[in-house]
Design a protein around this motif. Structure first.
Motif, short mmCIF file in Angstrom:
data_model
loop_
_atom_site.label_atom_id
_atom_site.label_comp_id
_atom_site.label_asym_id
_atom_site.label_seq_id
_atom_site.Cartn_x
_atom_site.Cartn_y
_atom_site.Cartn_z
N PHE A 45 38.85 47.00 51.20
CA PHE A 45 38.22 47.47 52.44
C PHE A 45 39.23 47.62 53.57
O PHE A 45 39.07 48.46 54.46
CB PHE A 45 37.08 46.53 52.87
N ASP A 46 40.28 46.78 53.54
CA ASP A 46 41.33 46.87 54.57
C ASP A 46 42.16 48.13 54.37
O ASP A 46 42.64 48.75 55.32
CB ASP A 46 42.25 45.65 54.51
N GLU A 47 42.32 48.49 53.09
CA GLU A 47 43.07 49.71 52.77
C GLU A 47 42.31 50.91 53.35
O GLU A 47 42.92 51.84 53.90
CB GLU A 47 43.18 49.81 51.25
N ILE A 48 41.00 50.87 53.24
CA ILE A 48 40.17 51.94 53.82
C ILE A 48 40.34 51.97 55.34
O ILE A 48 40.40 53.03 55.96
CB ILE A 48 38.68 51.75 53.42
N ALA A 49 40.47 50.77 55.94
CA ALA A 49 40.66 50.68 57.39
C ALA A 49 42.00 51.29 57.80
O ALA A 49 42.09 52.03 58.79
CB ALA A 49 40.57 49.22 57.84
N VAL A 50 43.05 51.00 57.03
CA VAL A 50 44.37 51.57 57.31
C VAL A 50 44.29 53.10 57.22
O VAL A 50 44.76 53.83 58.10
CB VAL A 50 45.44 51.03 56.32
N GLU A 51 43.67 53.58 56.14
CA GLU A 51 43.55 55.02 55.94
C GLU A 51 42.83 55.68 57.13
O GLU A 51 43.26 56.73 57.62
CB GLU A 51 42.79 55.30 54.63
N GLU A 52 41.76 55.06 57.59
CA GLU A 52 40.99 55.65 58.69
C GLU A 52 41.85 55.75 59.95
O GLU A 52 41.84 56.77 60.64
CB GLU A 52 39.73 54.82 58.95
N ALA A 53 42.61 54.68 60.22
CA ALA A 53 43.48 54.69 61.40
C ALA A 53 44.49 55.83 61.29
O ALA A 53 44.74 56.55 62.26
CB ALA A 53 44.18 53.34 61.54
N ILE A 54 45.04 56.01 60.09
CA ILE A 54 46.05 57.07 59.90
C ILE A 54 45.41 58.45 60.12
O ILE A 54 45.98 59.32 60.77
CB ILE A 54 46.69 56.97 58.50
N ARG A 55 44.19 58.61 59.61
CA ARG A 55 43.52 59.91 59.79
C ARG A 55 43.26 60.18 61.27
O ARG A 55 43.37 61.32 61.73
CB ARG A 55 42.21 59.96 59.01
N ALA A 82 50.83 48.80 53.99
CA ALA A 82 50.13 49.58 55.03
C ALA A 82 51.12 50.45 55.81
O ALA A 82 50.79 51.57 56.22
CB ALA A 82 49.38 48.64 55.97
N LEU A 83 52.33 49.93 56.02
CA LEU A 83 53.35 50.71 56.74
C LEU A 83 53.75 51.92 55.90
O LEU A 83 53.99 53.02 56.43
CB LEU A 83 54.58 49.85 57.04
N ALA A 84 53.80 51.73 54.58
CA ALA A 84 54.16 52.84 53.69
C ALA A 84 53.06 53.91 53.68
O ALA A 84 53.34 55.09 53.51
CB ALA A 84 54.41 52.32 52.29
N MET A 85 51.83 53.49 53.88
CA MET A 85 50.75 54.48 53.97
C MET A 85 50.86 55.31 55.24
O MET A 85 50.45 56.46 55.29
CB MET A 85 49.38 53.78 53.94
N GLY A 86 51.41 54.69 56.31
CA GLY A 86 51.58 55.45 57.54
C GLY A 86 51.38 54.69 58.84
O GLY A 86 51.48 55.27 59.92
N THR A 120 34.79 48.60 57.94
CA THR A 120 34.67 49.75 57.04
C THR A 120 33.76 49.46 55.85
O THR A 120 33.74 48.36 55.31
CB THR A 120 36.04 50.11 56.44
N ASP A 121 33.02 50.48 55.43
CA ASP A 121 32.31 50.42 54.16
C ASP A 121 33.03 51.32 53.16
O ASP A 121 33.98 52.03 53.52
CB ASP A 121 30.83 50.77 54.32
N LEU A 122 32.58 51.30 51.92
CA LEU A 122 33.31 51.98 50.84
C LEU A 122 33.45 53.48 51.03
O LEU A 122 34.42 54.08 50.62
CB LEU A 122 32.60 51.75 49.51
N ARG A 123 32.44 54.09 51.64
CA ARG A 123 32.43 55.55 51.65
C ARG A 123 33.02 56.18 52.92
O ARG A 123 32.84 57.35 53.18
CB ARG A 123 31.00 56.05 51.37
N LEU A 124 33.75 55.37 53.70
CA LEU A 124 34.37 55.91 54.91
C LEU A 124 35.45 56.93 54.54
O LEU A 124 35.57 57.98 55.18
CB LEU A 124 34.96 54.77 55.73
N ASN A 125 36.24 56.62 53.54
CA ASN A 125 37.30 57.56 53.11
C ASN A 125 37.85 57.10 51.76
O ASN A 125 37.46 56.04 51.27
CB ASN A 125 38.43 57.61 54.14
N GLU A 126 38.75 57.90 51.21
CA GLU A 126 39.46 57.47 50.00
C GLU A 126 40.92 57.30 50.36
O GLU A 126 41.60 58.27 50.70
CB GLU A 126 39.32 58.52 48.91
N PRO A 127 41.43 56.06 50.33
CA PRO A 127 42.80 55.81 50.77
C PRO A 127 43.82 56.58 49.95
O PRO A 127 43.65 56.79 48.75
CB PRO A 127 42.97 54.31 50.56
N ARG A 128 44.89 57.00 50.61
CA ARG A 128 45.99 57.72 49.95
C ARG A 128 46.92 56.75 49.24
O ARG A 128 46.93 55.56 49.53
CB ARG A 128 46.78 58.50 51.00
N TYR A 129 47.70 57.29 48.33
CA TYR A 129 48.80 56.52 47.77
C TYR A 129 50.01 56.74 48.65
O TYR A 129 50.23 57.85 49.14
CB TYR A 129 49.11 56.98 46.35
#
Ligand SMILES: Cc1cc2nc3c(=O)[nH]c(=O)nc-3n(C[C@H](O)[C@H](O)[C@H](O)COP(=O)(O)OP(=O)(O)OC[C@H]3O[C@@H](n4cnc5c(N)ncnc54)[C@H](O)[C@@H]3O)c2cc1C
Lengths: 249, 314
Positions: A38-48, A75-79, A176-185
């Protein structure tokens, strides 16, 4: 706008954990650890949000042992732009995590804090809500959509009956819930770049927070095992067993 | 040891989850009081007053409580908690959203989703998607607790009626505003209180194919559930999701169709009394928890099941 994303290092979601009968705890030796999904989804959302031009800086923070730095690097590598590592022996209980986060936010202000709705190890589902209380700001849990307006956030939440949309004043804490986004690699070049990004270390002792837990775990046991594995050959057989053996239809 | 239970209701009656929270509260101690907050919820307050174990109902009527937004409800609870030792609620999305905010203001931890009360300070709760059970002990005088509804019975109706006291605390921090709600509802029973559940997974292939399960569910008076994969693929809405991060259910009968049985899904249904699995892969982990496993293509098996059930009905 500045966004803070707290991340936690947890047992990977694919691992079937084992309880060690001698130590009365979950066996964490040689177990694969990852960023809480769920934290990965949070990182992804911030990046978007940043990619959409609505955020200037993303800071990730993690509480935990030395290895939590890996989670921050991830998380830094994600962006994300910069990290803060609050060094603790174990991961403290949610109230303490919220207190530490509140202190960090006191030092440099953030407009938005995005957390995972729960960590998949202790399944507490509390930290974001507690942080919002300590900051006296608005809270939007279980987000499946976040829209940014001038001085507010419009958040769609997954609730028991369906979906609820609310409008929250800035600053806000969102989970975040599961369907907020799909985190990137993270791409290889970005993984290399992340090595140059700063991770500041913070000693909780300097934050003047009493780190004593209020709830202690006395023991951990395996749940009673379910005896399954029964098979039926046909639908007729199934219906007969449900009706005449189990009496559930 | 006074206990306040936060009620959820539809203005007319309490949700079953709240009646389970009342049972859990009675196990912790007494007196048990219930807060019914909302707009036009006098009937729900009456329902609370005629529930076994309830000694008093606090009825707070105000439009700002209508949608159970966290900020105004927590404000109300924080004020009320000066008089109580415990705050208890079901671990529904509302309970999980509101209670930690109150706990932090009281400077206490929240004890999440307890499954048993050992004594007033010691509780059991599942961790790691229910793959371990922790016994935890609180050291604070005040305690904030959510309960897992599958672990407690529904409180019965009482013959006597408890006192209802109207309260008027109208602080609104004004931080949040309700915009809209999309609730599917419908004729079928709610997932968390249904006696029978028919769930579909990725194997269903489309939302349209869920009609096969609906037909079976109609014959059994069952609710329809789903795995995360089926929800993510858009076959069914999010409120259908059963699992670690969806709804936790424990019906008399759970029928899993085209669901592999990932840890996160099992976490939400493995306490069901009887589990049926229909899957074409005989090595799917769902069979390990199933009482009756049928290795078959669901597109043959489900219509057959529907027919057989139709025969019994006649
Ligand atoms: C943080 C996190 C939280 C999660 N929370 C949840 C949760 O709350 N709930 C949840 O369910 N999952 C959750 N998951 C996801 C979980 O890990 C699995 O990915 C998911 O449960 C798989 O769903 P499924 O069984 O429908 O799909 P799959 O694993 O793809 O299984 C499909 C099954 O259908 C069978 N099948 C296909 N076609 C047919 C056919 N024609 N006839 C018969 N059988 C067929 C296949 O054999 C297979 O076993 C979570 C994951 C993470 C990382």
């Amino acid at each position: 706008m500045k966004i803070l994303v707290p991340v936690k290092r947890v047992v990977d979601y694919n691992v079937k954990i084992r309880v060690d009968k001698e130590t009365n705890a979950v066996d964490l030796n040689n177990v694969k650890m990852s960023i809480n999904p769920f934290d990965e989804i949070a990182v992804e959302e911030a990046i978007r949000i940043k990619e959409g031009g609505k955020c200037d800086e993303i800071v990730v923070v993690s509480l935990g042992p030395e290895q939590s730095k890996e989670t921050i690097r991830n998380a830094l590598a994600m962006g994300a732009d910069r990290g803060i590592h609050v060094k603790t022996e174990h991961s403290p209980e949610p109230l303490l995590v919220a207190k530490v986060l509140a202190k960090i936010i006191e030092k440099e202000s953030f407009d938005l804090i995005i957390l995972g709705k729960q960590s998949i190890d202790d399944d507490c589902n509390q930290t974001g809500q507690m942080l919002s209380a300590l900051l006296d700001c608005s809270i939007g849990t279980y987000a499946s959509k976040i829209e940014i307006e001038n001085d507010s956030f419009v958040v769609t939440r997954e609730i028991d009956g369906g979906l609820q949309t609310i409008k929250l004043a800035k600053p806000a804490v969102l989970t975040t819930d599961l369907r907020l986004n799909e985190p990137r690699y993270a791409s290889l070049p970005n993984i290399m770049k992340a090595k140059q990004k700063t991770i500041d270390e913070v000693d909780p002792a300097d934050l003047q927070i009493e780190m004593q837990p209020k709830v202690v775990t006395k023991k951990v046991e395996e749940p009673p095992a379910r005896i399954g594995g029964g098979k039926v050959e046909s639908i007729e057989d199934l219906v007969d067993k449900l009706k005449n053996v189990s009496g559930v239809i | 040891m006074s206990i306040l239970v936060l009620a959820e209701h539809n203005n007319e009656i309490l949700k079953e989850a709240t009646k389970k929270a009342i049972t859990a509260a009675s196990k912790i101690g007494n007196p048990v009081h219930v807060l019914v907050a909302g707009a036009d919820c006098a009937n729900a307050a009456n329902d609370a007053a005629s529930t076994e174990g309830v000694e008093k109902v606090l009825h707070a009527e105000n439009s700002q409580y209508k949608n159970m937004l966290s900020e105004p409800i927590s404000e109300l609870l924080i004020d009320l908690m000066s008089e109580y030792d415990y705050l208890v609620s079901a671990a529904t999305t509302n309970g999980k959203n509101i209670l930690p905010r109150v706990a932090a203001k009281l400077d206490v931890s929240q004890i999440s989703e307890i499954i048993s009360v050992i004594n007033g300070k010691t509780f059991q709760r599942p961790i790691y998607a229910g793959n371990a059970i922790a016994t935890v002990e609180s050291s604070t005088d005040k305690n904030v607790i959510t309960i897992r509804t599958t672990a407690f019975e529904t409180a019965k109706d009482s013959k006597s009626t408890a006192e209802i006291s109207t309260i008027a605390i109208e602080k609104n921090p004004g931080l949040s505003e309700f915009v809209e709600e999309k609730v599917s509802g419908g004729e079928r029973p709610e997932l968390t209180s249904a006696g029978t559940i028919v769930s579909g997974g990725r194997g269903m292939q489309s939302g349209d194919n869920f009609k096969l399960l609906e037909s079976v569910a109609d014959k059994l008076g069952a609710a329809v559930g789903a795995s995360r994969a089926a929800v993510d693929a858009g076959f069914v809405p999010n409120e259908y999701q059963v699992g670690q991060t969806g709804k936790v259910v424990a019906p008399e009968l759970y029928i899993a169709v085209g669901i592999s049985g990932a840890i996160q899904h099992l976490a939400g249904m493995k306490d069901s009394k009887v589990i049926v699995a229909i899957n074409k892969d005989d090595e799917a982990p769902i069979f390990e928890v199933a009482d009756y496993g049928l290795v078959a293509d669901l597109f043959d098996a489900v219509p057959d099941l529907d027919k057989e059930l139709g025969k019994i009905q006649k």
